[in-house]
Design a protein around this motif. Structure first.
Motif, PDB file in Angstrom:
ATOM      1  N   GLY A   1       7.409  -5.505 -15.559  1.00  0.00           N
ATOM      2  CA  GLY A   1       6.607  -4.571 -14.769  1.00  0.00           C
ATOM      3  C   GLY A   1       7.459  -3.626 -13.953  1.00  0.00           C
ATOM      4  N   LYS A   2       8.560  -4.128 -13.420  1.00  0.00           N
ATOM      5  CA  LYS A   2       9.419  -3.278 -12.597  1.00  0.00           C
ATOM      6  C   LYS A   2      10.284  -2.355 -13.452  1.00  0.00           C
ATOM      7  CE  LYS A   2       9.383  -6.289  -8.588  1.00  0.00           C
ATOM      8  NZ  LYS A   2      10.132  -7.199  -7.702  1.00  0.00           N
ATOM      9  N   ILE A   3      10.611  -2.788 -14.655  1.00  0.00           N
ATOM     10  CA  ILE A   3      11.349  -1.908 -15.562  1.00  0.00           C
ATOM     11  C   ILE A   3      10.472  -0.727 -15.971  1.00  0.00           C
ATOM     12  CG2 ILE A   3      12.375  -1.740 -17.864  1.00  0.00           C
ATOM     13  CD1 ILE A   3      13.296  -4.640 -17.542  1.00  0.00           C
ATOM     14  N   ILE A   4       9.236  -1.014 -16.352  1.00  0.00           N
ATOM     15  CA  ILE A   4       8.323   0.045 -16.783  1.00  0.00           C
ATOM     16  C   ILE A   4       8.033   1.007 -15.642  1.00  0.00           C
ATOM     17  CG2 ILE A   4       5.955   0.521 -17.541  1.00  0.00           C
ATOM     18  CD1 ILE A   4       6.114  -2.173 -19.071  1.00  0.00           C
ATOM     19  N   THR A   5       7.801   0.473 -14.434  1.00  0.00           N
ATOM     20  CA  THR A   5       7.440   1.332 -13.310  1.00  0.00           C
ATOM     21  C   THR A   5       8.633   2.079 -12.731  1.00  0.00           C
ATOM     22  OG1 THR A   5       7.531  -0.639 -11.875  1.00  0.00           O
ATOM     23  CG2 THR A   5       5.369   0.071 -12.656  1.00  0.00           C
ATOM     24  N   THR A   6       9.800   1.884 -13.294  1.00  0.00           N
ATOM     25  CA  THR A   6      10.946   2.739 -13.004  1.00  0.00           C
ATOM     26  C   THR A   6      11.142   3.760 -14.119  1.00  0.00           C
ATOM     27  OG1 THR A   6      12.086   0.995 -11.751  1.00  0.00           O
ATOM     28  CG2 THR A   6      13.431   2.812 -12.574  1.00  0.00           C
TER      29      THR A   6
ATOM     30  N   SER B   1      19.594  -2.054  -7.817  1.00  0.00           N
ATOM     31  CA  SER B   1      18.275  -2.539  -7.420  1.00  0.00           C
ATOM     32  C   SER B   1      17.868  -3.823  -8.115  1.00  0.00           C
ATOM     33  CB  SER B   1      17.223  -1.462  -7.718  1.00  0.00           C
ATOM     34  OG  SER B   1      15.919  -1.912  -7.429  1.00  0.00           O
ATOM     35  N   THR B   2      17.052  -4.627  -7.400  1.00  0.00           N
ATOM     36  CA  THR B   2      16.359  -5.755  -8.004  1.00  0.00           C
ATOM     37  C   THR B   2      14.957  -5.359  -8.452  1.00  0.00           C
ATOM     38  OG1 THR B   2      15.585  -6.500  -5.830  1.00  0.00           O
ATOM     39  CG2 THR B   2      17.638  -7.470  -6.656  1.00  0.00           C
ATOM     40  N   GLY B   3      14.639  -4.088  -8.407  1.00  0.00           N
ATOM     41  CA  GLY B   3      13.377  -3.614  -8.963  1.00  0.00           C
ATOM     42  C   GLY B   3      12.616  -2.632  -8.116  1.00  0.00           C
ATOM     43  N   ASN B   4      12.206  -3.039  -6.925  1.00  0.00           N
ATOM     44  CA  ASN B   4      11.393  -2.159  -6.090  1.00  0.00           C
ATOM     45  C   ASN B   4      12.147  -0.907  -5.671  1.00  0.00           C
ATOM     46  OD1 ASN B   4       8.937  -3.614  -5.997  1.00  0.00           O
ATOM     47  ND2 ASN B   4       9.782  -5.026  -4.493  1.00  0.00           N
TER      48      ASN B   4
ATOM     49  N   ALA C   1       0.802  -1.224   0.000  1.00  0.00           N
ATOM     50  CA  ALA C   1       0.000   0.000   0.000  1.00  0.00           C
ATOM     51  C   ALA C   1       0.834   1.272   0.000  1.00  0.00           C
ATOM     52  CB  ALA C   1      -0.940   0.002   1.209  1.00  0.00           C
ATOM     53  N   ASN C   2       2.147   1.160  -0.021  1.00  0.00           N
ATOM     54  CA  ASN C   2       3.011   2.349  -0.088  1.00  0.00           C
ATOM     55  C   ASN C   2       2.930   3.006  -1.465  1.00  0.00           C
ATOM     56  OD1 ASN C   2       4.311   2.796   2.456  1.00  0.00           O
ATOM     57  ND2 ASN C   2       5.402   0.866   2.166  1.00  0.00           N
ATOM     58  N   PRO C   3       3.416   4.249  -1.603  1.00  0.00           N
ATOM     59  CA  PRO C   3       3.251   4.994  -2.862  1.00  0.00           C
ATOM     60  C   PRO C   3       3.756   4.285  -4.116  1.00  0.00           C
ATOM     61  CG  PRO C   3       3.859   6.496  -1.124  1.00  0.00           C
ATOM     62  CD  PRO C   3       3.935   5.120  -0.524  1.00  0.00           C
ATOM     63  N   THR C   4       4.929   3.628  -4.066  1.00  0.00           N
ATOM     64  CA  THR C   4       5.382   2.849  -5.225  1.00  0.00           C
ATOM     65  C   THR C   4       5.217   1.356  -4.976  1.00  0.00           C
ATOM     66  OG1 THR C   4       7.750   2.665  -4.675  1.00  0.00           O
ATOM     67  CG2 THR C   4       7.038   4.665  -5.816  1.00  0.00           C
ATOM     68  N   HIS C   5       4.373   1.034  -4.005  1.00  0.00           N
ATOM     69  CA  HIS C   5       3.874  -0.327  -3.796  1.00  0.00           C
ATOM     70  C   HIS C   5       4.921  -1.320  -3.290  1.00  0.00           C
ATOM     71  CE1 HIS C   5       0.308   1.260  -5.644  1.00  0.00           C
ATOM     72  NE2 HIS C   5       1.024   1.635  -6.676  1.00  0.00           N
ATOM     73  N   SER C   6       5.855  -0.826  -2.483  1.00  0.00           N
ATOM     74  CA  SER C   6       6.751  -1.725  -1.755  1.00  0.00           C
ATOM     75  C   SER C   6       7.302  -1.007  -0.527  1.00  0.00           C
ATOM     76  CB  SER C   6       7.909  -2.211  -2.633  1.00  0.00           C
ATOM     77  OG  SER C   6       9.015  -1.323  -2.584  1.00  0.00           O
ATOM     78  N   PHE C   7       7.910  -1.785   0.349  1.00  0.00           N
ATOM     79  CA  PHE C   7       8.472  -1.206   1.573  1.00  0.00           C
ATOM     80  C   PHE C   7       9.662  -0.306   1.285  1.00  0.00           C
ATOM     81  CE2 PHE C   7      11.788  -4.355   1.242  1.00  0.00           C
ATOM     82  CZ  PHE C   7      12.828  -3.919   2.062  1.00  0.00           C
ATOM     83  N   LYS C   8      10.201  -0.358   0.086  1.00  0.00           N
ATOM     84  CA  LYS C   8      11.387   0.437  -0.244  1.00  0.00           C
ATOM     85  C   LYS C   8      11.134   1.942  -0.125  1.00  0.00           C
ATOM     86  CE  LYS C   8      14.295  -2.891  -1.230  1.00  0.00           C
ATOM     87  NZ  LYS C   8      15.495  -3.162  -0.397  1.00  0.00           N
ATOM     88  N   ASP C   9       9.890   2.381  -0.203  1.00  0.00           N
ATOM     89  CA  ASP C   9       9.614   3.812  -0.033  1.00  0.00           C
ATOM     90  C   ASP C   9      10.038   4.299   1.351  1.00  0.00           C
ATOM     91  OD1 ASP C   9       8.552   4.164  -2.583  1.00  0.00           O
ATOM     92  OD2 ASP C   9       6.526   3.642  -1.948  1.00  0.00           O
TER      93      ASP C   9
ATOM     94  N   ILE D   1      19.738   8.238 -11.401  1.00  0.00           N
ATOM     95  CA  ILE D   1      20.295   7.200 -12.252  1.00  0.00           C
ATOM     96  C   ILE D   1      20.272   5.904 -11.461  1.00  0.00           C
ATOM     97  CG2 ILE D   1      22.659   7.885 -11.612  1.00  0.00           C
ATOM     98  CD1 ILE D   1      23.538   6.813 -14.400  1.00  0.00           C
ATOM     99  N   VAL D   2      19.512   4.935 -11.945  1.00  0.00           N
ATOM    100  CA  VAL D   2      19.360   3.677 -11.220  1.00  0.00           C
ATOM    101  C   VAL D   2      19.846   2.521 -12.088  1.00  0.00           C
ATOM    102  CG1 VAL D   2      17.485   4.581  -9.825  1.00  0.00           C
ATOM    103  CG2 VAL D   2      16.948   3.346 -11.916  1.00  0.00           C
ATOM    104  N   PHE D   3      20.382   1.516 -11.431  1.00  0.00           N
ATOM    105  CA  PHE D   3      21.027   0.396 -12.104  1.00  0.00           C
ATOM    106  C   PHE D   3      20.306  -0.899 -11.726  1.00  0.00           C
ATOM    107  CE2 PHE D   3      24.007   3.805 -11.650  1.00  0.00           C
ATOM    108  CZ  PHE D   3      24.818   3.772 -12.789  1.00  0.00           C
ATOM    109  N   ILE D   4      19.948  -1.701 -12.744  1.00  0.00           N
ATOM    110  CA  ILE D   4      19.188  -2.925 -12.518  1.00  0.00           C
ATOM    111  C   ILE D   4      19.761  -4.069 -13.355  1.00  0.00           C
ATOM    112  CG2 ILE D   4      17.024  -1.698 -12.011  1.00  0.00           C
ATOM    113  CD1 ILE D   4      16.171  -2.341 -14.928  1.00  0.00           C
ATOM    114  N   PRO D   5      19.498  -5.319 -12.966  1.00  0.00           N
ATOM    115  CA  PRO D   5      19.830  -6.428 -13.867  1.00  0.00           C
ATOM    116  C   PRO D   5      18.940  -6.365 -15.109  1.00  0.00           C
ATOM    117  CG  PRO D   5      19.435  -7.208 -11.615  1.00  0.00           C
ATOM    118  CD  PRO D   5      18.952  -5.789 -11.684  1.00  0.00           C
TER     119      PRO D   5
END
Length: 419
Positions: A168-173, A138-141, A108-116, A158-162
């Motif tokens: 879904g996580k690529i688009i939402t970033t 990041s692994t996404g969230n 229920a957080n703004p970007t839908h994970s505890f990472k906020d 600037i964020v770095f991902i595998p």
């Protein structure tokens, strides 16, 4: 009203105890151990339940217990927190539990994970330290959250991902408009590159939330402990089940409970609380170390669908082991089929659609009960850290329409919809 004075007094090494000023530093110069924030206990003890309850309906109600964000004007935040604590009697019944079962639903957080939570605390600290660009591995969230926070604040990111991250996580970033760098490798490869970049002149003004400002970032996880205690009527649950990637979330929830007891905001349960850890079978180095009764956490190359937990070389693994052993808990892991089944079980019994990490936690809860490690009669909280809409592929082949009919009463009757 929350004091504008931060209770943080220093950074301290978890290994040798060496202390350093509050700065952008994450490793000890003496032993290379990880640093965490140390607090002025007198300032912490000034925080009252009434003060917290009168605060905003987000993590900043706990500003008096955090290292940054005391002044609202200095915060870089989406104001996460105070997410639902969902009663789960139907899930408890299916698992054979007689004690109260709760799901702390951080989707229920703004970007839908505890990472906020962790990003808000880290970037509020980063602003005070003078950084002008925000970044992460990041692994996404976490990528979602850093990009969104930067967009809200008008700061470059600037964020770095595998590269093989869930779409879904690529688009939402990417939607937030910052730089998104896909790395052809695992999360551990991404993290290694970011640790090298942070040492370069070109990145000297960049705050990597989980590298150079990691001590502040990690403290944001404590709010998941504070909130559960407050939502239970200022009571610590007897048992918690927490997903593990780096292991830091587990250690910080345990730290939050300890702090609340130490400063007098709550009383510990009569027999203390017990901490349980949950990992994916495709990335389970912390749980394996516990099962093998060793402190040697052997790095692995992650596999499996629970990509948000895929950290093969967990930075806080030793500290997660310590917390679990000290509280008399245990760790276990779930394979991909068990994760998929648990996602559907949680959704069917609670109305919470979890991402794969929540499936891991629910599956491990069932295993802990079956093995006798977790007491089914004690009050238990399980943590769902993310939203199932981000990992649709995990269950897409298993769910769909139960009936397909033509738009007519006859067709509906023939399909058995009218009894």
């Amino acid at each position: 009203m929350t004091s504008a004075v931060s209770p943080a007094r220093a950074l301290v090494c978890r290994g040798c105890g060496a202390e350093y000023p509050l700065a952008a530093q994450h490793a000890c110069y003496e032993c290379f151990g990880p640093l965490e924030v140390a607090y002025d206990q007198d300032l912490l003890k000034r925080v009252t339940r009434e003060q917290i309850e009168a605060g905003p309906n987000n993590i900043w109600r706990y500003a008096g217990l955090l290292p940054s964000g005391q002044d609202p004007a200095d915060r870089i935040t989406l104001n996460p927190g105070m997410t639902p604590l969902v009663s789960a009697p139907a899930l408890a019944a299916e698992l054979g539990m007689t004690g109260a079962l709760w799901v702390k639903d951080d989707s229920a957080n703004p970007t839908h994970s505890f990472k906020d939570r962790v990003v808000s605390v880290a970037l509020s600290a980063a602003r005070g330290l003078g950084f002008t660009r925000f970044a992460c591995a990041s692994t996404g969230n976490l990528a979602n959250s850093v990009a969104a926070h930067a967009a809200r604040a008008g700061v470059p990111s600037i964020v770095f991902i595998p590269a093989d991250l869930e779409q879904g996580k690529i688009i939402t970033t990417a939607v937030y408009g910052g730089d998104l760098v896909a790395i052809e490798g695992s999360y551990d490869d991404v993290n290694r590159l970011c640790s090298e970049l942070v040492e370069t002149d070109e990145f000297e003004d960049t705050a990597f939330v989980n590298v150079n400002v990691r001590p502040y970032y990690a403290e944001g996880s404590k709010t998941l402990g504070y909130e559960v205690a407050e939502q239970l009527g200022w009571r610590i649950p007897e048992q918690v089940v927490i997903p593990m990637a780096s292991g830091e979330l587990l250690t910080k929830v345990d730290k939050a409970f300890s702090e609340l007891v130490e400063i007098g905001l709550v009383e510990a349960p009569a027999n203390g609380w017990t901490v349980f850890g949950a990992q994916s079978a495709g990335c389970n180095p912390i749980a394996v170390a516990l099962h093998e009764e060793t402190d040697e956490i052997r790095p692995v190359r992650p596999t499996g669908i629970a990509k948000s937990l895929n950290i093969g070389d967990p930075a806080a693994g030793l500290y997660a082991l310590e917390a679990v052993r000290r509280t008399g808990g245990w760790m276990d892991y779930a394979d991909d089929d068990e994760i998929r089944d648990a996602i559907r079980l949680l959704a069917r019994t609670t109305g919470v659609f979890a991402e794969t990490a929540g499936g891991v936690t629910t599956a491990v809860l069932a295993k802990l009960i079956k093995s006798g490690r977790l007491d089914p009669a004690k009050e238990t909280v399980v943590y769902n850290t993310g939203e199932g809409l981000k990992t649709l592929d995990a269950v897409a082949s298993l769910v769909g329409p139960t009936h397909t009919v033509k738009p007519s009463l006859r067709s509906a009757r023939e399909a058995g919809l009218l009894g």
